[in-house]
Design an enzyme around this catalytic site. Structure first.
Site, mmCIF file in Angstrom:
data_model
loop_
_atom_site.group_PDB
_atom_site.id
_atom_site.type_symbol
_atom_site.label_atom_id
_atom_site.label_comp_id
_atom_site.label_asym_id
_atom_site.label_seq_id
_atom_site.Cartn_x
_atom_site.Cartn_y
_atom_site.Cartn_z
ATOM 1 N N CYS A 12 59.439 76.874 77.197
ATOM 2 C CA CYS A 12 59.029 76.084 76.026
ATOM 3 C C CYS A 12 58.553 77.067 74.964
ATOM 4 O O CYS A 12 59.095 78.163 74.847
ATOM 5 C CB CYS A 12 57.951 75.078 76.403
ATOM 6 S SG CYS A 12 56.420 75.812 77.018
ATOM 7 N N ARG A 60 63.604 72.935 66.846
ATOM 8 C CA ARG A 60 63.227 74.339 67.071
ATOM 9 C C ARG A 60 64.234 75.009 67.996
ATOM 10 O O ARG A 60 64.518 76.207 67.860
ATOM 11 C CB ARG A 60 61.816 74.407 67.657
ATOM 12 C CG ARG A 60 60.731 74.032 66.654
ATOM 13 C CD ARG A 60 59.419 73.677 67.344
ATOM 14 N NE ARG A 60 58.895 74.764 68.153
ATOM 15 C CZ ARG A 60 57.898 74.629 69.020
ATOM 16 N NH1 ARG A 60 57.331 73.436 69.211
ATOM 17 N NH2 ARG A 60 57.477 75.656 69.725
#
Length: 386
Positions: A341, A274
């Site tokens: 995150c 990601r």
């Protein structure tokens, strides 16, 4: 740190910022006046070639001034309450045997949480089995409800305090947080308590699986909560530990201007796929990728299954191993760090790991909105390594 001397430094720094801002403003006006005079004398318009150069110089000066102001904001956030809140009189990490022996002298919070696609209900699982006396802390329930696009931003101090009152937790209580992952969402609540000025908090190493592995008793249902008394819980926010979008964008500019040598380092706890942009985000329509100058350190790299007999128990790595993980990626542990995150949960795992590795709490912050907030903004610069 000497709080009084810190206050003196803040005043001195404020004067410097004021002087810089004043000088930059004066330089900008002088440059414009000078170019207008040249244009008039030469019979040229204000769009003549010399104007652009002066404007570029002014812009560079303004950027430098912005960097000074950002640094000053961080100094101001290090208030006396922040110093007191991070004194850490209790151990940050406790074992299942320690908790078992001290269960009556602490308040316990089950902070289990799952990504939506896992189709697991942490509150229902808590009702079926949890550590005796534990209360359930809903990360998606104790949050800022005014930010609908962001799943679990820090709650307002008053709401957080009211939630602690319902749990029967006072400002002086030692709180132990745990989850079913081992070392995961509990770290988000650990950081939340720190951000609200509550330093007497520990994480159960290995979480609920470690409690079960020790064959300790568990209970079902909702616990009977005793009120801490007439005194209400008072949250004392520590702004130094929290970054918002403006902080991060300003910090990225500082990193870009300096080539990464100045500003706070950004560490990203998402899986590397990601981060690079190879894999999609869980949220539909949200771009993957990363911020300029960010460093990929998936949160799974700071935990390990240390007991072969119980591979389901994920525990925190040793301080030395944690330091090696960060340093191997080029992170300078003596410089300030922002943890990010997907939505602020696993970033808190990196925050917790870095604290345990001996990094100064004054050098750490979590980007509360993290990648979700950053990537949702159409003006954000997104880097893809594919």
């Amino acid at each position: 740190m000497d709080v009084d001397s810190t206050g003196g430094n803040e005043v001195a720094e404020a004067k410097k910022v004021a002087v810089v801002a004043k000088n930059v403003d004066a330089a900008k006006k002088a440059a414009k006046a000078k170019e207008a005079h040249k244009a008039k004398e030469a019979g040229k318009s204000k769009e003549a070639a010399g104007g652009k150069s002066a404007d570029d110089k002014t812009l560079r000066k303004l950027k430098k001034s912005m960097v000074v102001v950002l640094n000053f904001r961080r100094i101001l956030s290090l208030s006396s309450s922040a110093v007191r809140a991070m004194s850490n009189p209790v151990s940050k990490l406790v074992s299942a045997p320690w908790l078992h022996d001290n269960l009556k002298s602490v308040k316990v919070l089950d902070c289990s949480w799952y990504l939506p696609f896992l189709n697991r209900n942490s509150r229902e699982e808590f009702a079926k089995s949890h550590i005796p006396g534990a209360r359930f802390f809903g990360i998606d329930e104790i949050k800022d409800f005014s930010k609908a696009d962001l799943p679990h931003m820090l709650p307002l101090p008053e709401f957080f305090g009211a939630s602690m009152d319902k749990f029967g937790i006072s400002n002086d209580d030692h709180v132990v947080v745990y989850d079913t992952a081992g070392v995961g969402p509990a770290c988000r609540v650990f950081w939340t308590l720190h951000a609200m000025g509550h330093d007497r908090v520990s994480v159960l190493d290995g979480g609920f699986p470690s409690w079960v592995a020790e064959k300790y008793e568990a209970e079902a249902g909702e616990p009977q909560v005793k009120s801490p008394g007439s005194e209400k819980y008072t949250a004392q926010p520590v702004s130094q530990l929290v970054c918002d979008y403006a902080d991060v964008v300003g910090n990225i500019e500082e990193l870009k201007v300096s080539g990464g040598t100045q500003g706070r380092q950004i560490v990203d706890a998402r899986p590397n796929g990601r981060f690079t942009g190879k894999d999609p985000e869980f949220r539909p329509g949200l771009s993957s990728g990363h911020m300029p100058h960010a460093i990929s350190i998936p949160f799974t790299e700071v935990t390990e299954a240390s007991d072969p007999a119980n591979p389901q128990v994920q525990k925190l790595k040793s301080p030395a191993d944690i330091r090696r993980v960060f340093e191997s990626r080029g992170v300078d542990l003596n410089r300030p760090i922002i943890a990010s995150c997907g939505s602020g949960v696993t970033a808190s795992v990196l925050y917790f790991a870095l604290l345990n590795a001996g990094v100064s709490p004054h050098n750490l912050a979590v980007y509360d909105g993290s990648w979700t907030e950053y990537a949702l903004n159409p003006y954000s610069e997104i880097i893809k390594d594919i």
